[in-house]
Scaffold this active site. Structure first.
Site, PDB file in Angstrom:
ATOM      1  N   ASN A 242       0.860  -1.182   0.000  1.00  0.00           N
ATOM      2  CA  ASN A 242       0.000   0.000   0.000  1.00  0.00           C
ATOM      3  C   ASN A 242       0.893   1.227   0.000  1.00  0.00           C
ATOM      4  O   ASN A 242       1.357   1.686   1.045  1.00  0.00           O
ATOM      5  CB  ASN A 242      -0.921   0.004   1.224  1.00  0.00           C
ATOM      6  CG  ASN A 242      -1.953  -1.099   1.136  1.00  0.00           C
ATOM      7  OD1 ASN A 242      -2.908  -1.009   0.381  1.00  0.00           O
ATOM      8  ND2 ASN A 242      -1.718  -2.178   1.881  1.00  0.00           N
ATOM      9  N   GLU A 243       1.136   1.720  -1.190  1.00  0.00           N
ATOM     10  CA  GLU A 243       2.056   2.828  -1.356  1.00  0.00           C
ATOM     11  C   GLU A 243       1.404   4.130  -0.881  1.00  0.00           C
ATOM     12  O   GLU A 243       0.168   4.190  -0.727  1.00  0.00           O
ATOM     13  CB  GLU A 243       2.441   2.942  -2.833  1.00  0.00           C
ATOM     14  CG  GLU A 243       3.127   1.695  -3.390  1.00  0.00           C
ATOM     15  CD  GLU A 243       4.543   1.477  -2.851  1.00  0.00           C
ATOM     16  OE1 GLU A 243       4.873   2.016  -1.769  1.00  0.00           O
ATOM     17  OE2 GLU A 243       5.316   0.747  -3.496  1.00  0.00           O
ATOM     18  N   PRO A 244       2.193   5.194  -0.656  1.00  0.00           N
ATOM     19  CA  PRO A 244       1.635   6.468  -0.223  1.00  0.00           C
ATOM     20  C   PRO A 244       0.448   6.864  -1.098  1.00  0.00           C
ATOM     21  O   PRO A 244       0.503   6.748  -2.323  1.00  0.00           O
ATOM     22  CB  PRO A 244       2.811   7.433  -0.390  1.00  0.00           C
ATOM     23  CG  PRO A 244       4.007   6.566  -0.163  1.00  0.00           C
ATOM     24  CD  PRO A 244       3.664   5.228  -0.733  1.00  0.00           C
TER      25      PRO A 244
ATOM     26  N   SER B 210      -2.499   5.416  -0.509  1.00  0.00           N
ATOM     27  CA  SER B 210      -3.488   4.344  -0.304  1.00  0.00           C
ATOM     28  C   SER B 210      -4.437   4.753   0.817  1.00  0.00           C
ATOM     29  O   SER B 210      -4.000   5.166   1.893  1.00  0.00           O
ATOM     30  CB  SER B 210      -2.791   3.042   0.098  1.00  0.00           C
ATOM     31  OG  SER B 210      -1.953   2.603  -0.940  1.00  0.00           O
TER      32      SER B 210
ATOM     33  N   THR C 100      10.078   2.199  -3.957  1.00  0.00           N
ATOM     34  CA  THR C 100       9.978   0.794  -3.560  1.00  0.00           C
ATOM     35  C   THR C 100      10.739  -0.079  -4.557  1.00  0.00           C
ATOM     36  O   THR C 100      11.452  -1.004  -4.171  1.00  0.00           O
ATOM     37  CB  THR C 100       8.494   0.362  -3.529  1.00  0.00           C
ATOM     38  OG1 THR C 100       7.828   1.154  -2.560  1.00  0.00           O
ATOM     39  CG2 THR C 100       8.335  -1.111  -3.204  1.00  0.00           C
TER      40      THR C 100
END
Ligand code: F6R
Length: 641
Positions: free
Chosen positions: A163-165, A167, A182
């Site tokens: 869950n990347e920034p 999300s 990432t």
């Protein structure tokens, strides 16, 4: 002393309980005990236990401990159902980097879990079926009764799962585009960044938050900043782990390095009573001066009060006295004489003036850490007449490209032809190597011969650097520690053989000074093993009572990834612009590591650039604090063993 393991959150800046352990082993052991207790409690009631599991470097020791408990303490996984957080997309389940394979290698193949109870998002599924697959994944979690305990790691950008920034709190299992940061951070698992998948399937934030209990683990200094943001700062989708503040049974389990930025450690005077040791005073004043952008000697009583240091003022009297104390500490750490200044009595000097000359060994984990991380000091030690040796701990062979190796083989053939030597054998090796390389699969392990050739290339570069500094060949020691020789990123743990090789070299040299990489953030894990090997060797020699060992001081430098905090530095070696250039050319000798190396990691700068920027930054910080402005500085901390 900094307050550790604060029992509650009332007098803390932390909005999530954080448990701090001395190192990742102890932290992982604690988490393993939690997991085992839950599994057993459920077993006693003949119930299933549903675990949410993570991959990456963080949980490896936890899984190793669970496997140990399975073998030695009869911990059974028969009642365990697992759901993994995520998987790259697309990826073959069998690919070396797939999380499917990771889980088998690190846990599932070694315990008695029922394969039907294992759930991992499927990186092989066709794109049109992904949505249904994700819905099905959520449904299976629900049908299993929800996740009892979710284990998490955290990305440097604050991601949990993938869950990347950005999300949101309501996100569910889905396909997501990986952040560039990432992909860079995980590039070490692949040959280079271009091979890292751009997408991944991940459980959502909402999926994670519905777990009954959550434990997030983080180890090492690289995670310190994000742990502080997630645990102390405001909840924001920009730092997805901060969304965990909405859960009422979440614990962060971290090591001391990952806890370093928490207010209770960084500014302990703000979170309650603090013992004003000279070290703590230095830390507080240095940080205040940098924050206020003032030289140490210009700080006033008002600055102390504003920065929350009124306690210190009350205890010590006046800003003037405290400023001087800190200024002298900083001043006394700067020296142009890393081996001690001969025939001089300087009580506050970081090193002893006698014996002179000293026998020195620099342990270099890879064949270029010596010049990258302490090239200026290396040169000074030699120029000042010390008997300097270098122990190259590992061959560094995985960091040489195939193209570089065949180029050198081509040279070997050509050389034999020029020299009138029968080149038949070399030609055959060249042909075989070409064939092997052409058919090589992504991340396939090299043949022992190709690895040896790659190691030889790096040995040649290391020797050339030592000659450039001025060392005789007899002072260059290639240790080829066996823990490194797996041909992959994943190394073996330290073994008796690694220790005995190191003890052998130390006993042969009986040094008065040992330099060693204390860079625990090396993403490949090699530096920390190299450090532990040296430490164990020194401790054993000490326990056996060799008479030279009490005079042997251990100094740590940081490897290519980080620098000591300014307040930690005990010896700072200044460099002139010419010395900086000389070091740069010494680093250039490592041609196999220039321009583009396999496993570059998350920093795209070349090693010489990292070294120069880091050394200049240290010098600038000293200048900002009101000391002489040098072009660059290398920094060391003494380790008492
Ligand atoms: C892994 C995962 C990620 C990692 C995170 C940290 O399943 O979902 O969130 O936990 O990227 O990775 P490491 O542990 O390699 O630092």
């Amino acid at each position: 002393m900094p307050k550790k393991n604060a029992p509650d959150l009332i007098d803390s800046f932390e909005k999530i309980p954080v448990k701090i352990y001395p190192d990742l082993k102890e932290g992982s052991r604690f988490v393993a005990q939690q997991v085992a207790a839950l599994i057993r409690a459920r077993q006693a009631k003949k119930e299933k236990c549903v675990l949410g599991l993570a991959t990456g470097s963080t949980p490896k020791t936890l899984y190793a401990e669970l496997v140990r408990m399975h073998h030695e303490e009869k911990l059974s996984f028969k009642n365990v159902i697992t759901f993994n957080l995520d998987e790259y997309y697309p990826i073959d389940n069998d690919a070396l980097q797939s999380y499917n394979r990771f889980m088998r290698t690190h846990l599932f193949d070694h315990v008695d879990i029922n394969p039907a109870n294992i759930h991992i998002p499927n990186g092989e599924i066709s794109k049109e079926n992904i949505k249904a697959h994700c819905l099905q994944y959520e449904k299976m979690i629900e049908e299993a009764g929800g996740i009892d305990l979710q284990i998490l790691g955290i990305g440097n950008n604050g991601h949990i799962g993938f869950n990347e920034p950005g999300s949101g709190i309501y996100s569910r299992t889905r396909l997501i585009t990986l952040d560039n940061s990432t992909r860079l951070a995980n590039a070490y698992e692949f040959h280079n960044i271009s091979q890292v998948p751009r997408l991944a399937i991940t459980m959502g934030i909402s999926t994670i938050l519905r777990s009954k209990k959550i434990i997030l683990m983080a180890w090492g200094p690289a995670k310190a900043a994000v742990i502080k943001k997630a645990a102390e700062d405001d909840v924001t989708e920009r730092v997805p782990a901060s969304l965990l503040q909405n859960h009422d049974d979440v614990t962060f389990v971290v090591d001391e390095a990952a806890a370093a930025e928490l207010t209770r450690n960084k500014s302990p005077w703000l979170t309650g009573d603090c013992e004003w040791t000279p070290r703590m005073i230095k830390k507080a004043v240095v940080n205040m001066a940098l924050r206020k952008k003032k030289p140490v000697l210009s700080l006033t009583n008002a600055d102390y009060n504003e920065y929350g240091l009124s306690d210190l003022l009350v205890e010590k009297g006046d800003a003037y006295e405290i400023n001087l104390q800190v200024y002298y500490m900083l001043r006394d750490s700067i020296t142009g004489w890393p081996g001690g200044k001969p025939n001089a009595v300087i009580p506050a000097h970081p090193e002893r003036s006698s014996p002179y000359p000293k026998r020195v060994i620099i342990f270099s984990p890879h064949p270029d850490d010596d010049i990258i991380s302490m090239g200026g000091t290396f040169q000074r030690l030699h120029d000042q007449g010390h008997d300097v040796h270098v122990g190259y701990q590992t061959s560094g062979n995985i960091a040489v490209t195939d193209e570089f190796a065949t180029r050198f083989l081509d040279f070997a053939v050509g050389f034999e032809e020029i020299a009138g030597i029968d080149a038949g054998k070399s030609k055959k090796i060249l042909e075989e190597t070409r064939k092997f390389v052409a058919a090589k699969k992504s991340n396939q392990v090299d043949t022992p011969k190709l690895r040896a050739i790659k190691g030889l290339i790096r040995r040649g570069e290391a020797k050339a650097t030592c000659r450039y500094v001025g060392l005789p060949d007899g002072n260059i020691h290639f240790m080829n520690l066996p823990f490194y020789e797996t041909g992959t990123i994943e190394k073996k743990p330290m073994s008796e053989k690694d220790i005995s090789i190191t003890i052998g070299l130390l006993r042969q040299l009986k040094p008065q000074q040992v330099y060693c990489a204390g860079d625990f953030a090396d993403p490949h894990g090699t530096h920390i093993v190299c450090f532990n090997v040296v430490l164990e060797a020194l401790k054993r020699i000490k326990a056996e009572g060799d008479n030279w060992i009490s005079e042997c001081w251990l100094w740590l430098y940081k490897g290519a990834w980080q620098e000591w905090k300014i307040e930690e530095i005990e010896m700072a070696i200044p460099m002139s612009p010419d010395q900086v250039m000389k070091k740069r050319f010494g680093i250039f000798i490592h041609q196999s590591q220039k321009d583009m190396v396999p496993f570059q990691g998350s920093d795209s700068r070349e090693f010489w650039q990292r070294a120069e920027e880091r050394n200049a930054a240290t010098a600038n910080l000293y200048a900002d604090l009101g000391l002489t402005h040098y072009a660059a500085m290398e920094a060391f901390v003494r380790w008492h063993y």
